[in-house]
Scaffold this motif. Sequence first.
Motif, PDB file in Angstrom:
ATOM      1  N   SER A  27       0.848  -1.181   0.000  1.00 28.67           N
ATOM      2  CA  SER A  27       0.000   0.000   0.000  1.00 28.67           C
ATOM      3  C   SER A  27       0.889   1.238   0.000  1.00 28.67           C
ATOM      4  O   SER A  27       1.892   1.282   0.716  1.00 28.67           O
ATOM      5  CB  SER A  27      -0.894  -0.026   1.241  1.00 28.67           C
ATOM      6  OG  SER A  27      -1.710   1.115   1.290  1.00 28.67           O
ATOM      7  N   PHE A  28       0.529   2.228  -0.809  1.00 33.05           N
ATOM      8  CA  PHE A  28       1.329   3.434  -0.839  1.00 33.05           C
ATOM      9  C   PHE A  28       0.476   4.641  -1.175  1.00 33.05           C
ATOM     10  O   PHE A  28      -0.575   4.534  -1.810  1.00 33.05           O
ATOM     11  CB  PHE A  28       2.532   3.306  -1.791  1.00 33.05           C
ATOM     12  CG  PHE A  28       2.212   2.702  -3.121  1.00 33.05           C
ATOM     13  CD1 PHE A  28       1.976   3.493  -4.221  1.00 33.05           C
ATOM     14  CD2 PHE A  28       2.165   1.322  -3.277  1.00 33.05           C
ATOM     15  CE1 PHE A  28       1.690   2.934  -5.457  1.00 33.05           C
ATOM     16  CE2 PHE A  28       1.891   0.751  -4.516  1.00 33.05           C
ATOM     17  CZ  PHE A  28       1.646   1.564  -5.601  1.00 33.05           C
ATOM     18  N   ASN A  29       0.926   5.796  -0.705  1.00 31.07           N
ATOM     19  CA  ASN A  29       0.217   7.051  -0.860  1.00 31.07           C
ATOM     20  C   ASN A  29       0.657   7.749  -2.134  1.00 31.07           C
ATOM     21  O   ASN A  29       1.842   7.957  -2.351  1.00 31.07           O
ATOM     22  CB  ASN A  29       0.483   7.931   0.372  1.00 31.07           C
ATOM     23  CG  ASN A  29      -0.329   9.202   0.353  1.00 31.07           C
ATOM     24  OD1 ASN A  29      -1.292   9.324  -0.392  1.00 31.07           O
ATOM     25  ND2 ASN A  29       0.063  10.154   1.165  1.00 31.07           N
ATOM     26  N   LEU A  30      -0.313   8.146  -2.958  1.00 32.94           N
ATOM     27  CA  LEU A  30      -0.015   8.866  -4.188  1.00 32.94           C
ATOM     28  C   LEU A  30      -0.220  10.367  -4.034  1.00 32.94           C
ATOM     29  O   LEU A  30       0.287  11.150  -4.838  1.00 32.94           O
ATOM     30  CB  LEU A  30      -0.903   8.369  -5.332  1.00 32.94           C
ATOM     31  CG  LEU A  30      -0.817   6.893  -5.686  1.00 32.94           C
ATOM     32  CD1 LEU A  30      -1.739   6.593  -6.845  1.00 32.94           C
ATOM     33  CD2 LEU A  30       0.595   6.492  -5.991  1.00 32.94           C
ATOM     34  N   GLY A  31      -0.998  10.757  -3.051  1.00 31.78           N
ATOM     35  CA  GLY A  31      -1.259  12.175  -2.830  1.00 31.78           C
ATOM     36  C   GLY A  31      -1.954  12.865  -3.989  1.00 31.78           C
ATOM     37  O   GLY A  31      -1.861  14.085  -4.118  1.00 31.78           O
ATOM     38  N   GLY A  32      -2.645  12.099  -4.828  1.00 30.88           N
ATOM     39  CA  GLY A  32      -3.363  12.681  -5.959  1.00 30.88           C
ATOM     40  C   GLY A  32      -2.475  13.276  -7.031  1.00 30.88           C
ATOM     41  O   GLY A  32      -2.926  14.068  -7.850  1.00 30.88           O
ATOM     42  N   LYS A  33      -1.198  12.895  -7.071  1.00 28.12           N
ATOM     43  CA  LYS A  33      -0.217  13.527  -7.951  1.00 28.12           C
ATOM     44  C   LYS A  33       0.051  12.792  -9.264  1.00 28.12           C
ATOM     45  O   LYS A  33       0.896  13.215 -10.050  1.00 28.12           O
ATOM     46  CB  LYS A  33       1.109  13.680  -7.204  1.00 28.12           C
ATOM     47  CG  LYS A  33       1.013  14.578  -5.995  1.00 28.12           C
ATOM     48  CD  LYS A  33       2.330  14.633  -5.268  1.00 28.12           C
ATOM     49  CE  LYS A  33       2.219  15.477  -4.012  1.00 28.12           C
ATOM     50  NZ  LYS A  33       3.451  15.467  -3.243  1.00 28.12           N
ATOM     51  N   ASP A  80      -8.106   4.108  -3.351  1.00 25.11           N
ATOM     52  CA  ASP A  80      -8.866   4.733  -2.258  1.00 25.11           C
ATOM     53  C   ASP A  80      -9.944   3.780  -1.737  1.00 25.11           C
ATOM     54  O   ASP A  80     -11.116   4.135  -1.612  1.00 25.11           O
ATOM     55  CB  ASP A  80      -9.479   6.062  -2.706  1.00 25.11           C
ATOM     56  CG  ASP A  80      -8.438   7.158  -2.845  1.00 25.11           C
ATOM     57  OD1 ASP A  80      -7.371   7.066  -2.206  1.00 25.11           O
ATOM     58  OD2 ASP A  80      -8.696   8.129  -3.600  1.00 25.11           O
ATOM     59  N   SER A  81      -9.554   2.541  -1.459  1.00 23.84           N
ATOM     60  CA  SER A  81     -10.404   1.478  -0.881  1.00 23.84           C
ATOM     61  C   SER A  81     -11.463   0.937  -1.823  1.00 23.84           C
ATOM     62  O   SER A  81     -12.271   0.107  -1.435  1.00 23.84           O
ATOM     63  CB  SER A  81     -11.071   1.948   0.421  1.00 23.84           C
ATOM     64  OG  SER A  81     -10.086   2.287   1.365  1.00 23.84           O
ATOM     65  N   ASN A 126      -5.597   9.034  -3.684  1.00 21.11           N
ATOM     66  CA  ASN A 126      -4.639   9.211  -2.590  1.00 21.11           C
ATOM     67  C   ASN A 126      -3.888   7.931  -2.256  1.00 21.11           C
ATOM     68  O   ASN A 126      -2.697   7.963  -1.994  1.00 21.11           O
ATOM     69  CB  ASN A 126      -5.348   9.729  -1.336  1.00 21.11           C
ATOM     70  CG  ASN A 126      -5.725  11.180  -1.498  1.00 21.11           C
ATOM     71  OD1 ASN A 126      -4.910  11.981  -1.933  1.00 21.11           O
ATOM     72  ND2 ASN A 126      -6.961  11.515  -1.190  1.00 21.11           N
ATOM     73  N   ARG A 127      -4.567   6.781  -2.229  1.00 22.98           N
ATOM     74  CA  ARG A 127      -3.923   5.550  -1.789  1.00 22.98           C
ATOM     75  C   ARG A 127      -4.205   4.403  -2.753  1.00 22.98           C
ATOM     76  O   ARG A 127      -5.330   4.181  -3.175  1.00 22.98           O
ATOM     77  CB  ARG A 127      -4.407   5.156  -0.400  1.00 22.98           C
ATOM     78  CG  ARG A 127      -3.720   3.881   0.098  1.00 22.98           C
ATOM     79  CD  ARG A 127      -3.739   3.717   1.588  1.00 22.98           C
ATOM     80  NE  ARG A 127      -3.144   4.794   2.328  1.00 22.98           N
ATOM     81  CZ  ARG A 127      -1.834   4.922   2.592  1.00 22.98           C
ATOM     82  NH1 ARG A 127      -0.984   4.045   2.137  1.00 22.98           N
ATOM     83  NH2 ARG A 127      -1.390   5.929   3.311  1.00 22.98           N
ATOM     84  N   ARG A 173      -3.650   0.214  -3.132  1.00 24.93           N
ATOM     85  CA  ARG A 173      -3.345  -1.023  -2.396  1.00 24.93           C
ATOM     86  C   ARG A 173      -3.333  -2.169  -3.407  1.00 24.93           C
ATOM     87  O   ARG A 173      -4.295  -2.392  -4.133  1.00 24.93           O
ATOM     88  CB  ARG A 173      -4.396  -1.266  -1.315  1.00 24.93           C
ATOM     89  CG  ARG A 173      -4.072  -2.448  -0.432  1.00 24.93           C
ATOM     90  CD  ARG A 173      -4.910  -2.457   0.854  1.00 24.93           C
ATOM     91  NE  ARG A 173      -6.304  -2.177   0.620  1.00 24.93           N
ATOM     92  CZ  ARG A 173      -7.288  -3.068   0.754  1.00 24.93           C
ATOM     93  NH1 ARG A 173      -7.029  -4.293   1.130  1.00 24.93           N
ATOM     94  NH2 ARG A 173      -8.538  -2.719   0.522  1.00 24.93           N
TER      95      ARG A 173
END
Length: 138
Positions: free
Chosen positions: A37-43, A71-72, A96-97, A99
């Motif tokens: 799982s990792f955060n993309l920050g909407g980028k 995002d789940s 944002n995320r 998985r």
Amino acid sequence: MDEPAVVKRQTYDHSITFVCDLYCNTGQGEKQESVASFNLGGKYRTLSVRMAVLDSSPDENETGTFEVYLDSESKGIWHVPFGNPVEKTLTVTGVNRVRLVAYRPGTVANPMVAGANAAGGIENVLPHLAWLNPELRR
């Protein structure tokens, strides 16, 4: 796993692998899984992933199950057989995320069962799965 992923004799140095040697103890209950799982920050705009069973699998009938959540929210479940990698490109704009989940149904999760199988000459069901060089693009 410290070794690079190898699929169809091609090496993928930047992969996420899921391999258990004798038994797996990675999930809850009967579903033994690998989760990245990792955060993309909407980028980012796109995520390209290739899913595969590794060449190192001793079972040419091995099929891995791969799931992607943004995002789940599930964006797909793919059943990938040995020797037939699957590639997908997903739109991740505003996400944002991410998985990534991989598992092999029927994986042995108990050391006692693994030992009993080995003593009885029964092959344990173990995963040899990989997300091959996932790539994000802006």
